[in-house]
Design a protein around this motif. Structure first.
Motif, PDB file in Angstrom:
ATOM      1  N   SER A  28     -22.533 -76.271  20.851  1.00 53.84           N
ATOM      2  CA  SER A  28     -23.668 -75.813  20.049  1.00 53.84           C
ATOM      3  C   SER A  28     -23.216 -75.358  18.664  1.00 53.84           C
ATOM      4  O   SER A  28     -23.921 -75.582  17.673  1.00 53.84           O
ATOM      5  N   LEU A  29     -22.035 -74.753  18.573  1.00 51.15           N
ATOM      6  CA  LEU A  29     -21.495 -74.392  17.259  1.00 51.15           C
ATOM      7  C   LEU A  29     -21.201 -75.642  16.441  1.00 51.15           C
ATOM      8  O   LEU A  29     -21.457 -75.685  15.235  1.00 51.15           O
TER       9      LEU A  29
ATOM     10  N   ASP B 293     -24.010 -79.187   7.860  1.00 52.34           N
ATOM     11  CA  ASP B 293     -23.464 -78.847   6.550  1.00 52.34           C
ATOM     12  C   ASP B 293     -22.180 -79.639   6.327  1.00 52.34           C
ATOM     13  O   ASP B 293     -21.245 -79.579   7.137  1.00 52.34           O
ATOM     14  N   VAL B 294     -22.099 -80.383   5.226  1.00 51.42           N
ATOM     15  CA  VAL B 294     -20.938 -81.240   4.956  1.00 51.42           C
ATOM     16  C   VAL B 294     -19.678 -80.412   4.756  1.00 51.42           C
ATOM     17  O   VAL B 294     -18.604 -80.757   5.265  1.00 51.42           O
ATOM     18  N   ALA B 295     -19.783 -79.290   4.045  1.00 50.90           N
ATOM     19  CA  ALA B 295     -18.610 -78.452   3.794  1.00 50.90           C
ATOM     20  C   ALA B 295     -18.102 -77.835   5.096  1.00 50.90           C
ATOM     21  O   ALA B 295     -16.894 -77.761   5.349  1.00 50.90           O
ATOM     22  N   CYS B 296     -19.034 -77.422   5.941  1.00 54.57           N
ATOM     23  CA  CYS B 296     -18.647 -76.842   7.224  1.00 54.57           C
ATOM     24  C   CYS B 296     -18.014 -77.901   8.119  1.00 54.57           C
ATOM     25  O   CYS B 296     -17.036 -77.635   8.811  1.00 54.57           O
TER      26      CYS B 296
ATOM     27  N   ILE C 155     -13.381 -75.304  14.704  1.00 58.94           N
ATOM     28  CA  ILE C 155     -14.800 -74.970  14.743  1.00 58.94           C
ATOM     29  C   ILE C 155     -15.051 -73.481  14.578  1.00 58.94           C
ATOM     30  O   ILE C 155     -15.986 -73.072  13.889  1.00 58.94           O
ATOM     31  N   ILE C 156     -14.220 -72.650  15.161  1.00 62.24           N
ATOM     32  CA  ILE C 156     -14.441 -71.200  15.080  1.00 62.24           C
ATOM     33  C   ILE C 156     -14.302 -70.714  13.635  1.00 62.24           C
ATOM     34  O   ILE C 156     -15.145 -69.981  13.126  1.00 62.24           O
ATOM     35  N   ALA C 157     -13.254 -71.149  12.964  1.00 62.87           N
ATOM     36  CA  ALA C 157     -13.035 -70.731  11.580  1.00 62.87           C
ATOM     37  C   ALA C 157     -14.114 -71.278  10.653  1.00 62.87           C
ATOM     38  O   ALA C 157     -14.596 -70.573   9.762  1.00 62.87           O
ATOM     39  N   ALA C 158     -14.518 -72.518  10.871  1.00 68.71           N
ATOM     40  CA  ALA C 158     -15.535 -73.127  10.009  1.00 68.71           C
ATOM     41  C   ALA C 158     -16.889 -72.453  10.197  1.00 68.71           C
ATOM     42  O   ALA C 158     -17.573 -72.131   9.224  1.00 68.71           O
ATOM     43  N   TYR C 159     -17.280 -72.242  11.434  1.00 73.76           N
ATOM     44  CA  TYR C 159     -18.573 -71.612  11.688  1.00 73.76           C
ATOM     45  C   TYR C 159     -18.596 -70.195  11.135  1.00 73.76           C
ATOM     46  O   TYR C 159     -19.569 -69.778  10.508  1.00 73.76           O
ATOM     47  N   THR C 160     -17.530 -69.441  11.350  1.00 73.81           N
ATOM     48  CA  THR C 160     -17.466 -68.068  10.875  1.00 73.81           C
ATOM     49  C   THR C 160     -17.494 -68.005   9.352  1.00 73.81           C
ATOM     50  O   THR C 160     -18.145 -67.137   8.777  1.00 73.81           O
TER      51      THR C 160
ATOM     52  N   TYR D  81     -21.340 -69.435   8.412  1.00 73.47           N
ATOM     53  CA  TYR D  81     -22.543 -68.851   8.996  1.00 73.47           C
ATOM     54  C   TYR D  81     -22.370 -67.409   9.470  1.00 73.47           C
ATOM     55  O   TYR D  81     -23.301 -66.818   9.978  1.00 73.47           O
ATOM     56  N   GLY D  82     -21.183 -66.866   9.361  1.00 74.65           N
ATOM     57  CA  GLY D  82     -20.965 -65.489   9.798  1.00 74.65           C
ATOM     58  C   GLY D  82     -20.448 -65.422  11.218  1.00 74.65           C
ATOM     59  O   GLY D  82     -19.976 -66.414  11.767  1.00 74.65           O
ATOM     60  N   PRO D  83     -20.543 -64.245  11.854  1.00 74.26           N
ATOM     61  CA  PRO D  83     -19.985 -64.077  13.200  1.00 74.26           C
ATOM     62  C   PRO D  83     -20.720 -64.942  14.231  1.00 74.26           C
ATOM     63  O   PRO D  83     -21.895 -65.263  14.077  1.00 74.26           O
ATOM     64  N   ILE D  84     -20.004 -65.287  15.264  1.00 68.28           N
ATOM     65  CA  ILE D  84     -20.561 -66.124  16.330  1.00 68.28           C
ATOM     66  C   ILE D  84     -21.599 -65.305  17.097  1.00 68.28           C
ATOM     67  O   ILE D  84     -21.331 -64.178  17.495  1.00 68.28           O
ATOM     68  N   PRO D  85     -22.804 -65.855  17.308  1.00 69.09           N
ATOM     69  CA  PRO D  85     -23.879 -65.049  17.889  1.00 69.09           C
ATOM     70  C   PRO D  85     -23.753 -64.774  19.384  1.00 69.09           C
ATOM     71  O   PRO D  85     -24.491 -63.955  19.921  1.00 69.09           O
ATOM     72  N   PHE D  86     -22.834 -65.396  20.073  1.00 70.71           N
ATOM     73  CA  PHE D  86     -22.696 -65.151  21.514  1.00 70.71           C
ATOM     74  C   PHE D  86     -21.265 -64.944  21.883  1.00 70.71           C
ATOM     75  O   PHE D  86     -20.362 -65.145  21.222  1.00 70.71           O
TER      76      PHE D  86
END
Length: 87
Positions: free
Chosen positions: A54-55, A62-65, A74-79, A82-87
């Protein structure tokens, strides 16, 4: 009415003073006590495959992400995007 409120507050102060409440130790606590009070941050290995997918779906929009996801994970890119992981 004001008299009742004032009387209540005065009795509350009297109870607190007579109960022998000690001063708080301050803002500094031992590391062991702090570890029990503060929830540790979640490690990347605790995420399930469904959560990681889902992340990835969010990040692929988003192309940059997406490009950062390919290089940094994925963890570093999402954070980062988009900020902290919601779950």
């Amino acid at each position: 009415m004001k008299t009742i409120v004032l009387l209540f507050l005065a009795s509350l102060v009297a109870v607190c003073l007579s109960s022998g409440i000690q001063d708080s130790p301050g803002v500094f606590v031992e590391r062991e006590e702090a570890d029990t009070l503060v929830r540790p941050k979640r490690a990347a290995t605790e995420l399930t495959l469904t959560q990681l997918e889902s992340l990835m779906e969010v990040c692929e929009v988003d192309v940059a992400c997406e490009s950062m996801m390919d290089t940094a994970g994925i963890i570093a890119a999402y954070t980062a995007h988009y900020g902290p992981i919601p779950f």
